[in-house]
Design a protein around this motif. Structure first.
Motif, short mmCIF file in Angstrom:
data_model
loop_
_atom_site.label_atom_id
_atom_site.label_comp_id
_atom_site.label_asym_id
_atom_site.label_seq_id
_atom_site.Cartn_x
_atom_site.Cartn_y
_atom_site.Cartn_z
N GLY A 14 0.82 -1.21 0.00
CA GLY A 14 0.00 0.00 0.00
C GLY A 14 0.85 1.26 0.00
O GLY A 14 0.55 2.23 -0.71
N THR A 15 1.91 1.24 0.78
CA THR A 15 2.81 2.39 0.83
C THR A 15 3.47 2.62 -0.53
O THR A 15 3.54 3.76 -1.02
N ALA A 16 3.94 1.55 -1.13
CA ALA A 16 4.61 1.67 -2.43
C ALA A 16 3.65 2.17 -3.50
O ALA A 16 3.99 3.06 -4.30
N ILE A 17 2.45 1.63 -3.53
CA ILE A 17 1.46 2.04 -4.53
C ILE A 17 1.07 3.50 -4.32
O ILE A 17 1.00 4.29 -5.26
N GLY A 18 0.82 3.87 -3.05
CA GLY A 18 0.43 5.25 -2.75
C GLY A 18 1.53 6.24 -3.12
O GLY A 18 1.27 7.29 -3.71
N ALA A 19 2.76 5.90 -2.79
CA ALA A 19 3.87 6.80 -3.12
C ALA A 19 4.05 6.93 -4.62
O ALA A 19 4.26 8.02 -5.15
N THR A 20 3.93 5.81 -5.32
CA THR A 20 4.08 5.83 -6.78
C THR A 20 2.98 6.67 -7.43
O THR A 20 3.26 7.50 -8.32
N LEU A 21 1.74 6.47 -7.00
CA LEU A 21 0.64 7.25 -7.57
C LEU A 21 0.79 8.74 -7.26
O LEU A 21 0.53 9.59 -8.11
N GLY A 22 1.22 9.04 -6.04
CA GLY A 22 1.43 10.44 -5.66
C GLY A 22 2.50 11.10 -6.52
O GLY A 22 2.35 12.25 -6.96
#
Length: 111
Positions: A14-22
């Motif tokens: 979740g952290t990786a996906i959120g950071a990437t999308l941001g």
């Protein structure tokens, strides 16, 4: 153990996906965005490596503890079986002595 591992994996994903999308939706140059993605991926990889190491150590400790308990139980069973075998042998020797005496008495009566 499995539940903790799944939770950690979910948080990391979740952290990786959120950071990437941001980063992808931030108004920056492409090269800066790609660098940020690479940096976040490296950070996520490092965190995953640490968590995997911690999980491996915890599993190793748990296995070691269970192995020690199992070794102790096996030793106890073998020891108890040894005492039981000794009791059986003692009982059989007493019964044999008794039968020999009866046989000796029967042979005396027959003569």
């Amino acid at each position: 153990m499995s539940n903790n591992g799944n939770t950690v994996l979910g948080i990391l994903a979740g952290t990786a996906i959120g950071a990437t999308l941001g980063i992808l939706f931030a108004p920056d140059k492409g090269s800066v965005t790609r660098q940020r993605i690479a940096d976040e991926a490296a950070l996520a990889k490092a965190k995953a490596k640490v968590k995997a190491s911690e999980l491996r150590d915890a599993v190793g400790d748990k296995i070691s503890t269970h192995k020690e308990n199992l070794d102790h139980q096996v030793e106890s069973i073998v020891s108890n079986a040894s005492y039981k075998a000794e009791d059986v042998i003692t009982t059989l020797e007493a019964k044999l002595k008794e039968l020999k005496l009866k046989n000796k008495n029967l042979q005396k009566k027959a003569n």
